[in-house]
Design an enzyme around this catalytic site. Sequence first.
Site, PDB file in Angstrom:
ATOM      1  N   TYR A 106      78.356  11.036  64.447  1.00  0.00           N
ATOM      2  CA  TYR A 106      77.081  11.758  64.493  1.00  0.00           C
ATOM      3  C   TYR A 106      76.899  12.535  63.199  1.00  0.00           C
ATOM      4  O   TYR A 106      77.805  13.231  62.735  1.00  0.00           O
ATOM      5  CB  TYR A 106      77.056  12.724  65.678  1.00  0.00           C
ATOM      6  CG  TYR A 106      75.812  13.591  65.713  1.00  0.00           C
ATOM      7  CD1 TYR A 106      74.591  13.084  66.126  1.00  0.00           C
ATOM      8  CD2 TYR A 106      75.872  14.932  65.313  1.00  0.00           C
ATOM      9  CE1 TYR A 106      73.455  13.872  66.145  1.00  0.00           C
ATOM     10  CE2 TYR A 106      74.744  15.736  65.333  1.00  0.00           C
ATOM     11  CZ  TYR A 106      73.540  15.190  65.755  1.00  0.00           C
ATOM     12  OH  TYR A 106      72.404  15.985  65.771  1.00  0.00           O
ATOM     13  N   ASP A 112      65.724  -2.704  55.028  1.00  0.00           N
ATOM     14  CA  ASP A 112      64.707  -2.117  55.909  1.00  0.00           C
ATOM     15  C   ASP A 112      64.581  -0.631  55.572  1.00  0.00           C
ATOM     16  O   ASP A 112      64.674   0.236  56.437  1.00  0.00           O
ATOM     17  CB  ASP A 112      65.104  -2.317  57.369  1.00  0.00           C
ATOM     18  CG  ASP A 112      63.962  -2.007  58.343  1.00  0.00           C
ATOM     19  OD1 ASP A 112      62.797  -1.891  57.888  1.00  0.00           O
ATOM     20  OD2 ASP A 112      64.224  -1.888  59.550  1.00  0.00           O
TER      21      ASP A 112
END
Length: 281
Positions: A91, A189
């Site tokens: 995270y 992307d």
Amino acid sequence: MKQLIQSICELEGLSVQNIQVLSGGDINQCFKLTGQQSPKVIKLNSLHRFPKMLRLEAKSLKELCLTSTFNIPEVIACGDYLQFQYLILEYVEPGTPKTQDWPKFGEQLAQLHQTSQTNFGYTTTNYIGELPQPNDTEVTAADFYIRQRLQPQLKLAQQKGYRLASAETFLTEITSLIPNRPASLVHGDLWSGNYLFHSKKGFYLIDPSIAYSLAEFDLAMMQLFGGFPASAFEAYRNSVNTSQLQLKHLDLFKLYYLLVHLNLFGQSYFSACQNIINKYT
């Protein structure tokens, strides 16, 4: 869903005390996991609807990490459970970059694009959004862009009933505008939702759609939907030989992403696609 996540975490030897929903886009369900270890993120989606999607993401993240350019979230675990596939990542506490941070982004992107190989493509088909993205080996950039990027999206658009005028003529006309140089590793992307910024560690890249391709793809996507200041592009240009880039023709490379959006989200992207085809025919 929480029981499912607890079962996966037990399988992977992770202790979880709290599960918090995160925004994860249209494809994945994402959750923040906190417990005795440092916080993690788990991404879940359908095992059968998007075969190997999260395994491919894990592979791509590891490959980007090897370039030692951007920070990349550590891949903790990846696998299948019941009808789901999952990916567990480090995270990253999100922050907001300041004006003075952005030149570093441009410099790091230039360094990433220096990772090169002779042929174009990738070891496997991967995904752009929820669409399969073919990556068969091509010797030239023109063949790669036309055969592996434009033609599959144009064919899908036609199947969906979108009639783009002069598309075949366009494919013939653009060959001379596609740079003839070795392939660069690209994120693939690179819109503003696919980076994170940590206040101490700097920029992270996430959700890649990598291939050995052309740098123009990343630059075009960055321009297409905004979110990247001019200083990032300036730092990029100052870090590369711009004479080898088609910066005047980024619209040509934006077309790929606009076709993807046409095929995913519909008619509202049709005019933008047709306008670029018209521009080059």
